[in-house]
Design an enzyme around this catalytic site. Structure first.
Site, PDB file in Angstrom:
ATOM      1  N   ARG A  38      -0.656 -32.271  86.510  1.00  0.00           N
ATOM      2  CA  ARG A  38      -1.864 -32.672  87.074  1.00  0.00           C
ATOM      3  C   ARG A  38      -1.687 -33.339  88.389  1.00  0.00           C
ATOM      4  O   ARG A  38      -2.255 -33.746  89.137  1.00  0.00           O
ATOM      5  CB  ARG A  38      -2.436 -33.917  85.955  1.00  0.00           C
ATOM      6  N   LYS A 199      -8.427 -36.226  70.331  1.00  0.00           N
ATOM      7  CA  LYS A 199      -9.532 -36.897  70.662  1.00  0.00           C
ATOM      8  C   LYS A 199     -10.768 -36.348  69.745  1.00  0.00           C
ATOM      9  O   LYS A 199     -11.629 -35.711  70.354  1.00  0.00           O
ATOM     10  CB  LYS A 199     -10.008 -36.738  72.236  1.00  0.00           C
ATOM     11  N   GLY A 350      -4.569 -31.918  79.203  1.00  0.00           N
ATOM     12  CA  GLY A 350      -3.432 -32.390  79.585  1.00  0.00           C
ATOM     13  C   GLY A 350      -2.330 -32.281  78.724  1.00  0.00           C
ATOM     14  O   GLY A 350      -1.066 -31.706  78.748  1.00  0.00           O
ATOM     15  N   GLY A 373     -11.085 -32.251  77.549  1.00  0.00           N
ATOM     16  CA  GLY A 373     -12.550 -32.429  77.375  1.00  0.00           C
ATOM     17  C   GLY A 373     -13.507 -31.847  78.347  1.00  0.00           C
ATOM     18  O   GLY A 373     -14.542 -31.376  78.110  1.00  0.00           O
TER      19      GLY A 373
END
Ligand code: ADP
Ligand code: 3PG
Ligand code: MG
Length: 393
Positions: A38, A199, A350, A373
């Site tokens: 990232r 998540k 990620g 997401g």
């Protein structure tokens, strides 16, 4: 999806440019940077800004500190890494807004950088508080959205600031939109989605939008546990997100109605206190006290069978706790199988990117997205808040 106004249209020389990046990188147990994709992915934008003589102020979140300052979530290790890549210092502005922050950004010369400390140390960030957004906007003259991984969040730094300054998209965001749009616009079929990760509360409600879009949905990782629990499985001491029964039910119903195949684990690898080795268990019956950590070998084979004739694959979320070598086989075997199958394969997220990298299997993919997401929400086909707020090109 309309093209957004690109950074190259901005007059940046001598101006303070606020750039929202997503430096929410996977971290090591000691808090270091475990994977810097990232960071690397935004370097072209940062170098462009430097060459064009901008005064760049970076902003990002890291982790979920919940509106409180927590040294463990400081961006300091990340700005150190970034400074190395840029070959120049990137000072960290600890007081995110207010007179001190203003003084620091006003000191910047053309081609220099500074970074604000973790935005989620401030409660106003996630609430998109107007006062906080205005205070952030005061620091810059232009805004660049370059945090693809966060464009699904309507926070002060992704939306509030952009409403108050002339906004542009950076090179990464542009590339992500093009790369992921290939999945939206007539993907070759069969289109298989492989989903996992941790998540669960965020992702489970998004699965429904994949129904019909994907022909087959394979579910592993912690994401599978609420489904197994809803089927009445005994999951031992496995932590399972609760209150998702309705989401599970409506997803399965939508899949049935549209004829989308859904595969759940039939076996698992579990951790038993006091034993070093992973043990196998049926997905319907994890022994009391044991914790499910990965999909099992039968499930890997079943997943592979659904991938073998696929033409398009979207993967988000490790299929187990793959950072622990005992619980990496599920993800490793499925990705290794995927690497042998032709087609257009997208890895999103990620942690997913990091695990693919650690396993030496990024070659299984034609496109790697920095968004997890965000990529999933992008596949719903609607414009995300952090993009909608930027004017069209
Ligand atoms: P991404 O960042 O790719 O969008 P998530 O953040 O949702 O993915 O989840 C990644 C994390 O999920 C990984 O760190 C992995 O260890 C964890 N995970 C996946 N499956 C399990 C599991 N069964 N038990 C515990 N953690 C898991
Ligand atoms: C991500 O890693 O998916 C993004 O950085 C967003 O993080 P969040 O889910 O904590 O908003
Ligand atoms: Mg993650």
């Amino acid at each position: 999806m309309p093209r957004k106004r690109p950074l190259t249209e901005a007059q940046v020389r001598g101006r303070r440019v606020l750039v929202r990046v997503d430096f929410n990188v996977p971290r090591t147990e000691e808090g270091g940077v475990a994977d810097d994709r990232r960071i690397l992915e935004v370097l072209p934008t940062l170098r462009y800004l430097r060459e064009e003589g901008a005064r760049t102020i970076l902003m990002s979140h890291l982790g979920r500190p919940g509106g409180r300052r927590d040294a463990a979530d400081s961006l300091r290790p990340i700005v150190q890494r970034l400074s190395g890549y840029l070959g120049q210092p990137v000072p960290l502005i600890e007081e995110i807004t207010g007179p001190k922050a203003i003084a620091e950004v006003e000191r910047l010369a053309d081609g220099e950088f500074a970074m604000l400390e973790n935005l989620r140390f401030v409660p106003g960030e996630e609430k998109n508080d107007p006062e906080f957004a205005a205070a952030l906007a005061q620091l810059g003259e232009l805004f660049v959205e370059e945090a693809f991984g966060s464009v699904h969040r309507a926070h002060a730094s992704t939306v509030g600031v952009a409403q108050r300054l002339p906004g542009y998209v950076g090179f990464l965001v542009e590339r992500e939109v093009v790369g992921l749009s290939k999945l939206l616009e007539a993907p070759e079929r069969p289109f298989v989605a492989i989903l996992g990760g941790a998540k669960v509360r965020d992702k489970l409600p998004l699965l429904k939008s994949l129904v019909g879009r994907a022909d087959r949905i394979l579910i592993g990782g912690a994401l599978a546990f609420p489904f197994l629990a809803a089927q009445g499985a005994e999951l031992g001491a496995t932590p399972v997100e609760t209150g998702l029964d309705e989401e599970v039910r409506s997803f399965l119903e939508a899949a049935r109605a549209k004829g989308t195949l859904v595969l759940l684990p039939v076996d698992l690898l579990v951790e038993i206190a006091g034993r070093r080795e992973a043990e196998s268990a049926a997905a319907s019956l994890v022994p009391a006290g044991a914790i499910a950590r990965d999909i099992g070998p039968l499930t890997r084979d079943r997943f592979y069978a659904q991938l073998s004739d696929s033409r398009t694959v979207f993967w988000n979320g490790p299929l187990g706790l793959a950072e622990d070598p005992r619980f990496a086989p599920g993800t490793r075997e499925v990705l290794a199988g995927l690497a042998t199958i032709p087609g257009f394969h997208v890895c999103a997220g990620g942690d997913s990117g990091r695990i693919a990298e650690d396993l030496g299997l990024t070659g299984a993919f034609q496109y790697l997205s920095t968004g997890g997401g965000a990529a999933l929400e992008f596949l719903e086909g609607r414009e995300l808040p952090g993009l909608a707020v930027i004017p069209d090109a």
